[in-house]
Design a protein around this motif. Structure first.
Motif, PDB file in Angstrom:
ATOM      1  N   ALA A 162      -8.282  -8.133  -3.064  1.00  0.00           N
ATOM      2  CA  ALA A 162      -7.382  -6.973  -2.943  1.00  0.00           C
ATOM      3  C   ALA A 162      -6.133  -7.206  -3.796  1.00  0.00           C
ATOM      4  CB  ALA A 162      -7.015  -6.756  -1.480  1.00  0.00           C
TER       5      ALA A 162
ATOM      6  N   SER B 259      -4.443   0.209  -5.529  1.00  0.00           N
ATOM      7  CA  SER B 259      -3.502   0.978  -4.702  1.00  0.00           C
ATOM      8  C   SER B 259      -2.511   0.103  -3.930  1.00  0.00           C
ATOM      9  CB  SER B 259      -4.303   1.812  -3.707  1.00  0.00           C
ATOM     10  OG  SER B 259      -5.049   0.932  -2.881  1.00  0.00           O
ATOM     11  N   LYS B 260      -2.433  -1.180  -4.285  1.00  0.00           N
ATOM     12  CA  LYS B 260      -1.461  -2.044  -3.597  1.00  0.00           C
ATOM     13  C   LYS B 260      -0.360  -2.396  -4.598  1.00  0.00           C
ATOM     14  CE  LYS B 260      -4.501  -3.319   0.067  1.00  0.00           C
ATOM     15  NZ  LYS B 260      -5.689  -2.534  -0.291  1.00  0.00           N
TER      16      LYS B 260
ATOM     17  N   GLU C  82     -11.749  -4.501   8.998  1.00  0.00           N
ATOM     18  CA  GLU C  82     -12.573  -3.496   8.334  1.00  0.00           C
ATOM     19  C   GLU C  82     -13.509  -2.818   9.338  1.00  0.00           C
ATOM     20  OE1 GLU C  82     -13.747  -4.973   4.411  1.00  0.00           O
ATOM     21  OE2 GLU C  82     -11.637  -5.424   4.034  1.00  0.00           O
TER      22      GLU C  82
ATOM     23  N   ARG D  67       5.865  -9.161   8.835  1.00  0.00           N
ATOM     24  CA  ARG D  67       5.442  -9.357   7.446  1.00  0.00           C
ATOM     25  C   ARG D  67       6.228  -8.362   6.606  1.00  0.00           C
ATOM     26  NH1 ARG D  67      -0.149  -7.252   4.723  1.00  0.00           N
ATOM     27  NH2 ARG D  67       0.957  -5.315   5.170  1.00  0.00           N
TER      28      ARG D  67
ATOM     29  N   CYS E  12      -7.852  -4.169  -5.545  1.00  0.00           N
ATOM     30  CA  CYS E  12      -7.241  -2.876  -5.244  1.00  0.00           C
ATOM     31  C   CYS E  12      -6.258  -2.452  -6.327  1.00  0.00           C
ATOM     32  CB  CYS E  12      -6.505  -2.946  -3.907  1.00  0.00           C
ATOM     33  SG  CYS E  12      -7.618  -3.245  -2.524  1.00  0.00           S
TER      34      CYS E  12
ATOM     35  N   SER F  27     -11.610   2.881  -1.642  1.00  0.00           N
ATOM     36  CA  SER F  27     -10.761   1.929  -0.904  1.00  0.00           C
ATOM     37  C   SER F  27     -11.301   0.512  -1.022  1.00  0.00           C
ATOM     38  CB  SER F  27     -10.719   2.307   0.586  1.00  0.00           C
ATOM     39  OG  SER F  27     -11.995   2.093   1.142  1.00  0.00           O
TER      40      SER F  27
ATOM     41  N   THR G 238       0.830  -1.220   0.000  1.00  0.00           N
ATOM     42  CA  THR G 238       0.000   0.000   0.000  1.00  0.00           C
ATOM     43  C   THR G 238       0.859   1.262   0.000  1.00  0.00           C
ATOM     44  OG1 THR G 238      -0.055   0.047   2.408  1.00  0.00           O
ATOM     45  CG2 THR G 238      -1.860  -1.113   1.323  1.00  0.00           C
TER      46      THR G 238
ATOM     47  N   ASN H  81      -4.173 -12.839   2.860  1.00  0.00           N
ATOM     48  CA  ASN H  81      -3.083 -12.042   3.422  1.00  0.00           C
ATOM     49  C   ASN H  81      -2.452 -12.709   4.655  1.00  0.00           C
ATOM     50  OD1 ASN H  81      -1.604  -9.984   4.658  1.00  0.00           O
ATOM     51  ND2 ASN H  81      -3.104  -8.398   4.232  1.00  0.00           N
TER      52      ASN H  81
ATOM     53  N   SER I 248      -9.924   1.344  -5.514  1.00  0.00           N
ATOM     54  CA  SER I 248     -10.204  -0.076  -5.717  1.00  0.00           C
ATOM     55  C   SER I 248     -11.380  -0.191  -6.672  1.00  0.00           C
ATOM     56  CB  SER I 248     -10.565  -0.733  -4.378  1.00  0.00           C
ATOM     57  OG  SER I 248      -9.459  -0.693  -3.505  1.00  0.00           O
TER      58      SER I 248
ATOM     59  N   THR J  72     -11.750  -1.379   1.492  1.00  0.00           N
ATOM     60  CA  THR J  72     -12.715  -1.542   2.584  1.00  0.00           C
ATOM     61  C   THR J  72     -14.106  -1.106   2.132  1.00  0.00           C
ATOM     62  OG1 THR J  72     -10.956  -1.196   4.195  1.00  0.00           O
ATOM     63  CG2 THR J  72     -13.207  -0.835   4.968  1.00  0.00           C
TER      64      THR J  72
ATOM     65  N   ASP K  34     -12.877 -11.063  -1.882  1.00  0.00           N
ATOM     66  CA  ASP K  34     -12.011  -9.943  -1.546  1.00  0.00           C
ATOM     67  C   ASP K  34     -10.708 -10.248  -2.271  1.00  0.00           C
ATOM     68  OD1 ASP K  34     -10.074  -8.290  -0.559  1.00  0.00           O
ATOM     69  OD2 ASP K  34     -10.570  -8.593   1.565  1.00  0.00           O
TER      70      ASP K  34
ATOM     71  N   ASN L 163     -15.510  -3.781  -0.350  1.00  0.00           N
ATOM     72  CA  ASN L 163     -16.025  -4.982   0.335  1.00  0.00           C
ATOM     73  C   ASN L 163     -17.339  -4.676   1.044  1.00  0.00           C
ATOM     74  OD1 ASN L 163     -14.057  -6.892  -0.355  1.00  0.00           O
ATOM     75  ND2 ASN L 163     -12.713  -6.293   1.338  1.00  0.00           N
TER      76      ASN L 163
ATOM     77  N   MET M  49     -13.910  -7.587  -5.377  1.00  0.00           N
ATOM     78  CA  MET M  49     -13.266  -6.310  -5.123  1.00  0.00           C
ATOM     79  C   MET M  49     -11.782  -6.520  -5.365  1.00  0.00           C
ATOM     80  SD  MET M  49     -11.165  -4.412  -3.144  1.00  0.00           S
ATOM     81  CE  MET M  49     -10.870  -5.374  -1.672  1.00  0.00           C
TER      82      MET M  49
HETATM   83  N1  TLP Z   1      -4.648  -4.500   3.724  1.00  0.00           N
HETATM   84  C1  TLP Z   1      -3.634  -3.689   4.341  1.00  0.00           C
HETATM   85  C2  TLP Z   1      -3.913  -3.507   5.845  1.00  0.00           C
HETATM   86  O1  TLP Z   1      -5.201  -3.065   6.049  1.00  0.00           O
HETATM   87  C3  TLP Z   1      -3.713  -4.775   6.609  1.00  0.00           C
HETATM   88  C4  TLP Z   1      -2.272  -4.338   4.129  1.00  0.00           C
HETATM   89  O2  TLP Z   1      -1.275  -3.639   4.377  1.00  0.00           O
HETATM   90  O3  TLP Z   1      -2.217  -5.504   3.723  1.00  0.00           O
HETATM   91  N2  TLP Z   1      -8.582  -6.796   1.683  1.00  0.00           N
HETATM   92  C5  TLP Z   1      -7.334  -7.212   1.940  1.00  0.00           C
HETATM   93  C6  TLP Z   1      -6.999  -8.655   1.774  1.00  0.00           C
HETATM   94  C7  TLP Z   1      -6.353  -6.303   2.347  1.00  0.00           C
HETATM   95  O4  TLP Z   1      -5.137  -6.755   2.605  1.00  0.00           O
HETATM   96  C8  TLP Z   1      -6.696  -4.937   2.489  1.00  0.00           C
HETATM   97  C9  TLP Z   1      -5.690  -3.938   2.971  1.00  0.00           C
HETATM   98  C10 TLP Z   1      -8.014  -4.550   2.203  1.00  0.00           C
HETATM   99  C11 TLP Z   1      -8.941  -5.511   1.814  1.00  0.00           C
HETATM  100  C12 TLP Z   1      -8.504  -3.135   2.370  1.00  0.00           C
HETATM  101  O5  TLP Z   1      -8.015  -2.236   1.444  1.00  0.00           O
HETATM  102  P1  TLP Z   1      -7.971  -0.663   1.760  1.00  0.00           P
HETATM  103  O6  TLP Z   1      -6.772  -0.437   2.610  1.00  0.00           O
HETATM  104  O7  TLP Z   1      -7.853  -0.047   0.398  1.00  0.00           O
HETATM  105  O8  TLP Z   1      -9.237  -0.307   2.440  1.00  0.00           O
END
Ligand code: TLP
Length: 345
Positions: free
Chosen positions: A173, A201-202, A90, A321, A199, A59, A10, A142, A210, A61, A171, A64, A197
């Motif tokens: 992401a 932004s990752k 979340e 991690r 992302c 986002s 992120t 994750n 997202s 979140t 999900d 989802n 969903m």
């Molecule tokens: N994950 C972030 C933190 O919130 C833990 C990270 O650094 O890994 N689904 C999954 C599987 C995610 O890992 C994340 C974010 C999200 C949803 C939420 O995405 P954002 O941060 O855009 O709301």
């Protein structure tokens, strides 16, 4: 100091090409559907995921949460992994904002939910019970190590969902990391899902955003609820422009991050005091613990790493991690291994 930042993917800053595209983007009021750049991003996302329609959201979140709100009514129950982001990270949005009750099922070591556990969690018709409406999977998973779920497993869960008149949400992401790791087109990987969903932004490097994808009626309802949640974003083509580069270019290079994660894990395995998870990495995440002989906590070590120019995320007192991404090159991997060695030995 320029940090090697392995806390998450992120943290990725937009590339110079993204910044240029953002500056030059054609924009309009997206609440009126007038933003050509957002419209293009949404069409591209729907096409790449093999679904009818897509929605740009601020986002993961929110993406989802919208999926949960569209699939479920107040008082409904959703089957989720007990190690899933939706369940743990979340902020309890499904319960607070949707009146939806999570039914947590144990995530197996490989990130899956056992089919028997899913079946056992589906409520029978009874006035005492909530009504199960949805199953959620997370791909990559994750907390289980960034582990990808396979197309075969996802198909099996899709069949369970269909046989029991449930919807399936993914999900995803990091769904493009999963697709790269299992080497199938992302379309195939998410084919059994009603909604996904993912992302931008990752690992895909965009600064914000997202996508939620699904059927046209599903996305129409999600668009309405996005407005309700305050997520109608006006001239947001300035951000969507970066997302288009994410989809067109960044989806093709994730294998490089996975290789670097492997190189990082191999290096860290040589260091006394660190115990890298035996199967790690599956994708772009390396999970490791401090061995018992190390007197310092993970937080203390992460502070010492910071003093050496490397940012790492302490998951708890003994666990880290480390996440590779676009801005981590071979030299960053080497610097990280050397810094851990210096701190621990
Ligand atoms: N994950 C972030 C933190 O919130 C833990 C990270 O650094 O890994 N689904 C999954 C599987 C995610 O890992 C994340 C974010 C999200 C949803 C939420 O995405 P954002 O941060 O855009 O709301």
């Amino acid at each position: 100091m320029e940090y090697i930042d392995l806390r998450s993917d992120t943290v990725t800053q937009p590339t110079p090409e993204m910044r240029e595209a953002m500056a030059e983007a054609d924009v309009g009021d997206d609440v009126y559907r007038d933003d050509p750049t957002v419209n293009r991003l949404e069409e591209l996302a729907a096409e790449m995921l093999g679904k009818e329609s897509a929605l740009f959201v601020p986002s993961g979140t929110m993406g989802n949460l919208l999926a949960l709100l569209v699939h479920c009514q107040r008082g409904d129950e959703v089957i989720v992994g007990n190690q899933s982001h939706i369940y743990l990270n979340e902020a309890g949005g499904m319960a607070a904002l949707g009146g939806i009750q999570p039914c947590p099922v144990q995530n197996q070591h490989d990130g899956t939910l056992a089919l028997d556990d899913i079946l056992a969690s589906i409520r029978t018709e009874d006035v005492h019970h909530p009504i199960t409406h949805l199953i959620c999977l997370e791909n990559t998973q994750n907390i289980c190590g960034g582990v990808p779920l396979t197309p075969a497993y996802t198909r099996q869960v899709g069949e369970v969902a269909r046989r029991n008149q449930l919807a399936l949400h993914i999900d995803g992401a990091r769904i493009f990391n999963a697709a790269a790791a299992v080497d199938v087109p992302v379309k195939e990987l998410v084919e059994p899902a009603d909604s996904v969903m993912f992302c931008l932004s990752k690992g895909l490097v965009a600064p914000i955003g997202s996508m939620l994808v699904g059927s046209a009626p599903f996305i129409r309802r999600a668009r309405h609820l996005r407005k309700m949640l305050g997520g109608g974003m006006r001239q947001v083509g300035v951000v969507a422009a970066a997302g288009i580069i994410s989809l067109e270019k960044m989806t093709k290079r994730l294998g490089d991050d996975h290789l670097r994660a492997r190189k990082l894990a191999d290096g860290l395995r040589q260091i006394k005091g660190l115990v890298v998870d035996s199967d790690s990495p599956y994708t772009n995440m390396v999970y490791l613990n401090l061995s018992e002989r190390v007197p310092l906590t993970a937080q203390q070590i992460s502070q010492k790493m910071k003093e050496r120019g490397v940012l790492v995320d302490a998951e708890n007192g003994r666990r880290f991690r480390l996440v590779t991404h676009y801005w981590i090159e071979d030299a960053g991997v080497e610097k990280t291994v050397a810094a851990f060695n210096e701190v621990l030995n």
